[in-house]
Design a protein around this motif. Structure first.
Motif, mmCIF file in Angstrom:
data_model
loop_
_atom_site.group_PDB
_atom_site.id
_atom_site.type_symbol
_atom_site.label_atom_id
_atom_site.label_comp_id
_atom_site.label_asym_id
_atom_site.label_seq_id
_atom_site.Cartn_x
_atom_site.Cartn_y
_atom_site.Cartn_z
ATOM 1 N N ASP A 129 41.864 45.390 41.265
ATOM 2 C CA ASP A 129 42.786 44.383 40.734
ATOM 3 C C ASP A 129 43.421 43.573 41.866
ATOM 4 O O ASP A 129 43.590 42.354 41.756
ATOM 5 C CB ASP A 129 43.880 45.045 39.888
ATOM 6 N N VAL A 185 49.188 37.764 35.241
ATOM 7 C CA VAL A 185 48.928 38.659 34.110
ATOM 8 C C VAL A 185 47.428 38.733 33.851
ATOM 9 O O VAL A 185 46.682 37.797 34.145
ATOM 10 C CB VAL A 185 49.648 38.188 32.821
ATOM 11 N N ARG A 186 47.017 39.893 33.304
ATOM 12 C CA ARG A 186 45.609 40.062 32.953
ATOM 13 C C ARG A 186 45.435 39.678 31.491
ATOM 14 O O ARG A 186 46.098 40.244 30.610
ATOM 15 C CB ARG A 186 45.175 41.514 33.162
ATOM 16 N N VAL A 187 44.592 38.700 31.233
ATOM 17 C CA VAL A 187 44.319 38.238 29.870
ATOM 18 C C VAL A 187 42.811 38.283 29.662
ATOM 19 O O VAL A 187 42.065 37.633 30.405
ATOM 20 C CB VAL A 187 44.827 36.793 29.666
ATOM 21 N N ASN A 188 42.390 39.083 28.647
ATOM 22 C CA ASN A 188 40.953 39.249 28.401
ATOM 23 C C ASN A 188 40.192 39.628 29.670
ATOM 24 O O ASN A 188 39.116 39.094 29.952
ATOM 25 C CB ASN A 188 40.354 37.964 27.802
ATOM 26 N N GLY A 189 40.784 40.510 30.434
ATOM 27 C CA GLY A 189 40.106 41.027 31.623
ATOM 28 C C GLY A 189 40.162 40.125 32.837
ATOM 29 O O GLY A 189 39.591 40.454 33.884
ATOM 30 N N TRP A 242 42.585 37.958 35.555
ATOM 31 C CA TRP A 242 43.925 37.714 36.077
ATOM 32 C C TRP A 242 44.202 36.223 36.120
ATOM 33 O O TRP A 242 43.378 35.435 36.579
ATOM 34 C CB TRP A 242 44.071 38.316 37.483
ATOM 35 N N GLN A 294 50.093 47.834 34.101
ATOM 36 C CA GLN A 294 48.689 47.683 34.501
ATOM 37 C C GLN A 294 48.215 46.236 34.456
ATOM 38 O O GLN A 294 47.228 45.892 35.104
ATOM 39 C CB GLN A 294 47.801 48.519 33.570
ATOM 40 N N ASP A 295 48.892 45.400 33.680
ATOM 41 C CA ASP A 295 48.361 44.065 33.419
ATOM 42 C C ASP A 295 49.265 42.943 33.905
ATOM 43 O O ASP A 295 49.133 41.792 33.473
ATOM 44 C CB ASP A 295 48.104 43.893 31.906
ATOM 45 N N GLU A 296 50.204 43.257 34.770
ATOM 46 C CA GLU A 296 51.099 42.242 35.305
ATOM 47 C C GLU A 296 51.443 42.588 36.745
ATOM 48 O O GLU A 296 51.581 43.758 37.102
ATOM 49 C CB GLU A 296 52.384 42.166 34.463
ATOM 50 N N GLN A 343 40.979 51.300 40.556
ATOM 51 C CA GLN A 343 41.221 50.157 39.676
ATOM 52 C C GLN A 343 42.312 49.262 40.258
ATOM 53 O O GLN A 343 42.221 48.031 40.213
ATOM 54 C CB GLN A 343 41.615 50.645 38.278
#
Lengths: 154, 154, 154
Positions: free
Chosen positions: B13, B121-125, B127, B88-90, B9
């Motif tokens: 990403d 950042v990951r927003v709604n899947g 980046w 995980q999302d930044e 993953q």
């Protein structure tokens, strides 16, 4: 180790190796000699030209001393990275570099177009330069007059 | 999630993040302001220089309005991409850019050599850019006179 | 094939495709026409400009004949690689290139800023160029006067 694990490890290593190449350019452009030296193994060899290079980390460190005052700024753009593993802990790496320099002395900015040919090794889990050779495709207004030729076919 | 899945993953990403960087340059060179704006989150911050930037997507969109007529063409070359995840999302992302510009007005082509320092950042899947800062290593004939310095050691 | 295996295969393919792009530039800068031709399928199409290109590997090989004597050296810097798969064995690939040239004839060095738009296919396990189109963002002192435009929005 399964095939999946070994493939995945190879790709993690590829990204780690690319990062060392990019950290090198970052610390070079930022004039961080200590961080640069840390990217090399103790018994490294660095070749910039037929009569310009260093053997061993201490000798390499000395070649970096003048960077801060010799250049106002530099910008190293590395791409076309190709990685061939030689066993699990060693890789041959080829890339191209466009290096732009602005000098403290009154002289024109220069651009160097070249190739890096590197031998990278994994030491204590960290990929480092064992040997780094810069070959010169061409240059404009560069301060080093004689580079290692790329060996272009005639 | 197993170690294999989480490593995989991370690499997916990384590739997705690089793609956002490259889609940005593509849409910039193609003069696609709507597609550019879509690569940023609503409350984004864009910094091009000490006195030049935008807070929020709408303000950013306004800075893109003149691109079509100001430049005949541009070419943005991004490389040396280094990614550090913060959760995980930044991710913090560093890259270098060589940006070439040809102007509509009678003035010489310019080249900018710089670094991008981004917070993604990951927003709604997906980046997206949360913060994008351009730092200037050097430039020749560039129309913006004052950039954010890279902070090169003296 | 599990999701993990198929994701991993996609990433291995992405790296293999990038490598073909980088091997192309290497062999171009090294003046290795045979190695270049081997990167293309038999029924390839190569488009450099509205009136300059080749259909089929033999015709392409002929366009490479003069490289050795026409240029003293070249340096091709490819970055911003974006890959979209169309099935398992075909991909659309977009990249940008900065190509620098020094001529044998007495004329200034040139720089081309462009985009490659490629169709890559997997043949016998090896990714190759099916179609390669160079689009020109801009150029300075380049010997080819008319390129394929990138289609920048007005």
């Amino acid at each position: 180790m399964s095939s999946i694990e070994s493939l995945l490890q190879r790709m993690v290593d590829e990204e780690a190796i690319r990062r060392v190449l990019f950290d090198y350019t970052f610390h070079l452009d930022m004039n961080h000699p200590d961080e640069l030296v840390n990217l090399f193994v103790d018994d490294c060899e660095v070749v910039y030209g037929p009569n310009f290079g260093a053997v061993g980390r201490e000798a390499y460190a000395k070649t970096l001393l003048g960077i801060g005052t010799y250049f106002v700024c530099t910008s190293h753009h590395v791409s076309n990275v190709v990685i061939d593993f030689v066993g699990q802990d060693e890789a041959r790496v080829r890339s191209v570099v466009l290096a732009w320099h602005r000098y403290t002395r009154e002289r024109p900015d220069s651009t160097l177009y070249g190739q890096y040919h590197d031998i990278m090794v994994r030491v204590n889990g960290q990929w480092k330069f064992k040997r780094r050779e810069l070959r010169t495709s061409g240059a404009k207004d560069f301060h080093v007059k004689e580079g290692v030729p790329i060996g272009r076919a005639g």
